[in-house]
Design an enzyme around this catalytic site. Structure first.
Site, PDB file in Angstrom:
ATOM      1  N   TYR A   1      -8.617  38.039 -30.811  1.00 30.42           N
ATOM      2  CA  TYR A   1      -9.028  38.421 -29.453  1.00 30.42           C
ATOM      3  C   TYR A   1      -7.830  38.341 -28.513  1.00 30.42           C
ATOM      4  CZ  TYR A   1     -11.222  38.149 -24.853  1.00 30.42           C
ATOM      5  OH  TYR A   1     -11.557  38.363 -23.532  1.00 30.42           O
TER       6      TYR A   1
ATOM      7  N   SER B   1      -7.535  38.864 -20.040  1.00 30.90           N
ATOM      8  CA  SER B   1      -8.071  37.524 -20.260  1.00 30.90           C
ATOM      9  C   SER B   1      -6.949  36.506 -20.134  1.00 30.90           C
ATOM     10  CB  SER B   1      -8.693  37.416 -21.660  1.00 30.90           C
ATOM     11  OG  SER B   1      -9.020  36.068 -21.980  1.00 30.90           O
TER      12      SER B   1
END
Length: 282
Positions: free
Chosen positions: A146, A133
């Site tokens: 995250y 990501s």
């Protein structure tokens, strides 16, 4: 013909990568926690093997890999796509919530990679594609845990690239920006149980408001993103990091500039922390 093994292929980028591979004439092993979640257009292809796989089930990965090899004889590309998000200030996230996130995003990835690598080492070839990501190279407010899980994915991928090069196996981490998938749906994104009101109006909770407004309006096109991933794999020369999307590239470039500024500010003092005799002999 290339055989792809894709985790989390029921929707989003995983499903689009499966479609791109099939359009290219390749074989695909598409896994999901339940196979009835896989799109009908995928399961209709004779080149696709649907398999049930929960990557957090340590015993499930070897069985799925065995089934893939029995059907197609080899695994050329592993796409570690299964994962989920977690929004909230770091202080709000409990240990149990953080561990649950890492069980999927990090330890699930490790379990599946360990199961596939003996096949690739025997072949003396293979490609590992880990879906990271933009948050995996920049810690951002409201997604700190995250981000931590995706930082881990990037580090694992870099180490694997060096460790596996003698076997002809490549590893890359794909770091998408915001793409128009179901990632911001409640089925892929969770919130901590213990919300702290003091964070209201601060960057950590601004991210919560953004996620509800941006869902399904994100800039990135997952079909085009999947096609690029397929083409990069086919090129045979993987980058260590594939920055996917305009926003991912822009944020990475900004961080590079910031790193240069940080180094320049403290370079002389940092270098001077060495022992004087070491500096003299350098």
């Amino acid at each position: 013909m290339t055989t792809w093994f894709i985790s989390g292929a029921s929707r989003g980028l995983g499903a689009e990568i499966a479609r791109a591979a099939l359009r290219g004439g390749d074989d695909v092993v598409a896994t999901a926690r339940t196979t009835d979640r896989l799109p009908a257009d995928l399961t209709a292809s004779e080149h696709l093997l649907p398999l049930r796989l929960d990557v957090t089930d340590q015993a499930g990965a070897p069985a799925a890999v065995d089934a893939a090899v029995e059907r197609f004889g080899r695994i050329d590309v592993l796409v570690n796509n299964a994962g989920r998000g977690l929004l909230g200030a770091i202080e709000e996230v409990s240990d149990a919530e953080a561990r649950s996130l890492f069980d999927l995003n990090v330890f699930g990835l490790l379990a599946l990679t360990r199961a596939v690598l003996p096949v690739m080492r025997r072949q003396r070839s293979g490609t590992l594609v880990h879906i990271g990501s933009r948050s995996g190279f920049e810690g951002e407010p409201g997604v700190g845990l995250y981000s931590a899980s995706k930082f881990a994915v990037a580090g694992i991928s870099e180490a694997l690239a060096a460790e596996l090069a003698p076997f002809g196996i490549q590893s890359t981490v794909v770091e998408p920006g915001v793409f128009r998938t179901d990632f911001l749906d409640a089925s892929s994104l969770s919130l901590p149980a213990g919300r702290i009101a003091d964070y209201d109006g601060t960057p950590a909770h601004t991210t919560l408001d953004w996620s509800s407004q941006a869902n399904h309006t994100q800039l990135g096109d997952p079909v085009k993103g999947a096609e690029l991933i397929r083409d990069v794999v086919r090129s045979g020369a993987l980058p260590s990091h594939l920055y996917l999307g305009k926003d991912s590239i822009e944020r990475r470039e900004a961080l590079i500039e910031r790193a240069h500024a940080d180094i320049a500010t403290w370079r002389s003092r940092s270098v001077a922390t060495a022992h004087d005799d070491a500096l003299a002999s350098a």
